[in-house]
Each structure stands twice: as structure tokens, then as C-alpha cells.
Motif scaffolding. Structure first.
Motif, short mmCIF file in Angstrom:
data_model
loop_
_atom_site.label_atom_id
_atom_site.label_comp_id
_atom_site.label_asym_id
_atom_site.label_seq_id
_atom_site.Cartn_x
_atom_site.Cartn_y
_atom_site.Cartn_z
N THR A 235 0.82 -1.22 0.00
CA THR A 235 0.00 0.00 0.00
C THR A 235 0.84 1.26 0.00
N GLY A 236 2.09 1.14 0.42
CA GLY A 236 2.98 2.30 0.41
C GLY A 236 4.35 1.93 0.92
N SER A 237 5.37 2.60 0.40
CA SER A 237 6.73 2.40 0.88
C SER A 237 7.49 3.71 0.73
N SER A 238 8.57 3.82 1.46
CA SER A 238 9.36 5.06 1.39
C SER A 238 10.82 4.76 1.67
N MET A 239 11.70 5.64 1.19
CA MET A 239 13.12 5.55 1.49
C MET A 239 13.65 6.96 1.68
N LYS A 240 14.52 7.13 2.68
CA LYS A 240 15.06 8.45 2.99
C LYS A 240 16.54 8.32 3.33
N ILE A 241 17.34 9.25 2.78
CA ILE A 241 18.76 9.32 3.11
C ILE A 241 19.00 10.64 3.84
N SER A 242 19.55 10.55 5.05
CA SER A 242 19.77 11.74 5.87
C SER A 242 21.24 11.86 6.24
N GLY A 243 21.64 13.08 6.53
CA GLY A 243 23.03 13.33 6.92
C GLY A 243 23.08 14.38 8.01
N GLY A 244 24.28 14.88 8.26
CA GLY A 244 24.44 15.89 9.29
C GLY A 244 23.72 17.18 8.98
N GLU A 245 23.40 17.41 7.69
CA GLU A 245 22.70 18.63 7.28
C GLU A 245 21.18 18.44 7.21
N GLY A 246 20.70 17.26 7.62
CA GLY A 246 19.26 16.98 7.56
C GLY A 246 18.94 15.95 6.49
N ASP A 247 17.68 15.89 6.07
CA ASP A 247 17.23 14.95 5.05
C ASP A 247 17.77 15.37 3.69
#
Length: 401
Positions: free
Chosen positions: A123-135
Motif C-alpha cells: 500500500t505504500g513504501s518510502s526511502m530516505k537518506i539523511s546526513g548531518g545537514e538533515g534529510d
């Protein structure tokens, strides 16, 4: 990718370097984890007790309808620099600092238990890459629509290379691509995947190809070189593959009780990295075309394994209340020629209470044909930047190929 060529001509590292490093570490932990799952299914007597614990934890995960996984390196910049020494691409301090703070988060929800889920059940999926500066990058996948956004300014600050300006985009993109400004400003955009597939097929045919899916009957194109259709791995082949992999696991992977600490039971799987990786691909090679059309041509060759270290690597699985809560792998042994102080853990945490993936408000719709035209223009500019000048005579490119 963002241009890596400053005025002095010296190449800096780009997002591609980051993503390549992420891909390699995911592959490393993924291979050992997958083999471990196989090992617990056919463990020897001495592995039965910890193996059974881990097997039950994987079974419990398969019964869930949602899952969230976070992955990140628990390493210092100095450790990452040391790991890269002796390689073709030694890591500069700025990139090492950025890599040490990167986190990758993935989540998914399904109408069925995860073990029984097929493509249409998600029904839904997501991927996020974050670092020291935020998303830095985030993508959401809901139905036939993909939503994504990228913070180019955060990327630029993290890598130390300049972010593209609107003037840069105007000079290198076809006129009328309003979505480019949205992307540059870090706003959400969306693409209809079905429309994108049709646009890609149209573009392929316009370039003399037969389309990405072959003829109407789903068979290969007339030239016989265009793979199409769905994988057709037979039940007999599946059983054969399982037996072959069991043999690799029983010979190469050991599983032991890792004790109890930090409120969790631990199970540790250990294997010689190159030996196991090569053995697995050798066993899968005869079935590659069944698993994925054209898969045999994409399989790694003998020489591809030569530079892979054969050091023993271990994955430490943490189990809480019978569920898999975390996994970690020390990457230091994979840098055989480097002198590294301490461990370089790649850590993953698992959660079965993932939030529902929702569509972001006010996302700008992208016309797939415009998107393809823009990508081709940027690619042309990148090729031109290598010696013949980019689009509009520019000698540098926003993207590198």
C-alpha cells in the motif's frame, strides 16, 4: 549528479560516491544476512539452538504487515579514510565526515503478511537518506505514483561542492521545464510510473529500439536482444537453487550463540566473504535467465571477485521478545590492507510499527516526456563536458555520468 569540476579542474566527490558506498555496504550485510536466513533453515546439530532462535525471528517478521529499517555507519571520519587507503578512490576528509553521519531509512506497509506480499499488495513504501545537514533525499511510493524531493543545498554543504543555480539549469535544460526549479528548491515532485513506462517505450522506439517490453505478445524483440516479460523461475528450479545454497551455507557459514546483553539475545553468523559470495553466484548462474530476463549477462564474472577480500565477516543479530530488533556487521575486516583502529560497524535497526506512507501535499506533477527530454539534455551536456563542450557550448555540466 552535481558537477564535480571546480575551476582548477580537480575532481571532488559527488553524491554518486556516497550512493556507491551505501550500495556496497548494503550488499555486504545483505549477502551475509541472506545466507544466515538460509543457514537457520537447514542448520546442523551444533547450530540448532541459536539457529532456531533466529529462524523464529525471521518467521515473526514475515507475519508482520509493516516494517521499518534504519541503517547507518557507526564510524569516525578517520576510520573511513583509513578504510579507503589503497583503493582507487581514497576518501577525502569532507566526504568521510559526511559518510560517518549518513542514515538510510526504509519503510513499507502491505495488505498481507510480508512473507506473502506480492507487488500489488504493497500500500505504500518510502526511502530516505539523511546526513548531518538533515534529510538529503526522500522518496515515497504509493500506488502508481512516485513522490520525491532532494535537498541540493544540503548536498552541496555536505560535499563542499557548489549547488547548481537556476541560471545553470536554464542554460542546460530545454525551455519550459518548470519542474526543474521545484527540484532545485527542494520541493516535492511526483511522477506517474505507468505514464513514465509508456514515455520510455515511445522514446526507445523513436531511437530505433523495439521498446523495453518487446512485442505485444511479451516476447523478445525481433533482434532477440531485448529481454522482456516476467521471470519464469520454475518450482523445480527454485528447489534446486535452495538445495545448492544450503550446501554453500552448511560448508561456509557458522552460527553461534552470542550471549545476552543490552536486553537482547544475540546470534552471530560468520563466513569468509569472497568465498561465500562467489559460491552463491556460481550456484545461481545457471538459473540467472529464469530469475530475471537477461540476467545471465548481468552476473558478475570471475575477475570481478578478485579484488573482494576473503576475510571472515560476522553479522550479529539482536533478538528482543522473539523478534529481530537489530543487526550489525564490522566492516573493518573488509579493508585488509588498511590499519584501522577499532571496529567499523554497519548497524541496522528493525521496527514493526512503521507509520503509514502518505502522499505529500502540493507535489508538482512531472510530465514523463519532459523528464526524459531533460535527462537526455543533461546527459548530452555531461558527455560534452569531457572534451567537446556541453549544451549551449558550456564546458562544464551540472551532472556527471
Amino acid at each position: 549528479m552535481i558537477n564535480t569540476w571546480p575551476k582548477n579542474g580537480r575532481a571532488l566527490y559527488t553524491r554518486e560516491t556516497v550512493i556507491t558506498a551505501i550500495r556496497k555496504t548494503i550488499t555486504a550485510v545483505g549477502c551475509v544476512a541472506a545466507l544466515t536466513a538460509g543457514a537457520v533453515a537447514c542448520g546442523t546439530e551444533q547450530q540448532l539452538s541459536p539457529g532456531k532462535q533466529l529462524s523464529n525471528a525471521f518467521d515473526a517478521m514475515g507475519k508482520q504487515h509493516s516494517l521499518s529499517v534504519e541503517m547507518g555507519l557507526d564510524a569516525t571520519p578517520d576510520q573511513l579514510i583509513a578504510m579507503s587507503k589503497g583503493s582507487d578512490e581514497p576518501m577525502p576528509p569532507a566526504m568521510a565526515k559526511a559518510m560517518s553521519k549518513l542514515k538510510v531509512t526504509f519503510s513499507a506497509q502491505s495488505k498481507k503478511a510480508l512473507a506473502d506480499t506480492e507487488q500489488g499488495d504493497v500500500t505504500g513504501s518510502s526511502m530516505k537518506i539523511s546526513g548531518g545537514e538533515g534529510d538529503l533525499v526522500e522518496g515515497r511510493f504509493i500506488g502508481d505514483t512516485v513522490y520525491y524531493r532532494v535537498d541540493l543545498k544540503a548536498f552541496a554543504k555536505m560535499t563542499g561542492s557548489p549547488a547548481p543555480t537556476k541560471e545553470d539549469l536554464d542554460a542546460k535544460l530545454p525551455k519550459g521545464l518548470g519542474f526543474a526549479d521545484k527540484i532545485l528548491d527542494g520541493e516535492w515532485v511526483k511522477v506517474d510510473t505507468k505514464a513514465m513506462k509508456k514515455a520510455a517505450e515511445k522514446q526507445s522506439k523513436a531511437n530505433g529500439g523495439s521498446g523495453v517490453t518487446g512485442g505485444k505478445d511479451g516476447k523478445d524483440g525481433k533482434d532477440g536482444k531485448t529481454p522482456s516479460g516476467k521471470p519464469t523461475l520454475s518450482e523445480q528450479s527454485q528447489k534446486k537453487i535452495l538445495e545448492e545454497l544450503k550446501g554453500v551455507v552448511n560448508h561456509e557459514v557458522t552460527i553461534k550463540d552470542g550471549g545476552k546483553h543490552d536486553g537482547a539475545d544475540h546470534v552471530v553468523a560468520t563466513a569468509p566473504f569472497r568465498t561465500v559470495l562467489k559460491s552463491v553466484f556460481d550456484k545461481l548462474r545457471p538459473f540467472a535467465d529464469e530469475m530475471s530476463p537477461g540476467g545471465a549477462a548481468k552476473m558478475p564474472k570471475e575477475e570481478d571477485f578478485k579484488e573482494i577480500p576473503d576475510a571472515k565477516v560476522s553479522v550479529d543479530f539482536a533478538l528482543k521478545k522473539g523478534k529481530l530488533s537489530a543487526a550489525s556487521m564490522d566492516l573493518a575486516p573488509l579493508a585488509e590492507k588498511a590499519k584501522i583502529k577499532g571496529e567499523v560497524p554497519l548497524r541496522m535497526t528493525f521496527d514493526d510499527s512503521a507509520d503509514n506512507v502518505t502522499a505529500p501535499a502540493n507535489a508538482t506533477a512531472i510530465d514523463p516526456e519532459e523528464m526524459i527530454a531533460g535527462a537526455m539534455s543533461l546527459a548530452s551536456g555531461a558527455r560534452g563536458a569531457t572534451g567537446h563542450g556541453g549544451v549551449h557550448g558550456a564546458d562544464t555540466s551540472l551532472y556527471t555520468g
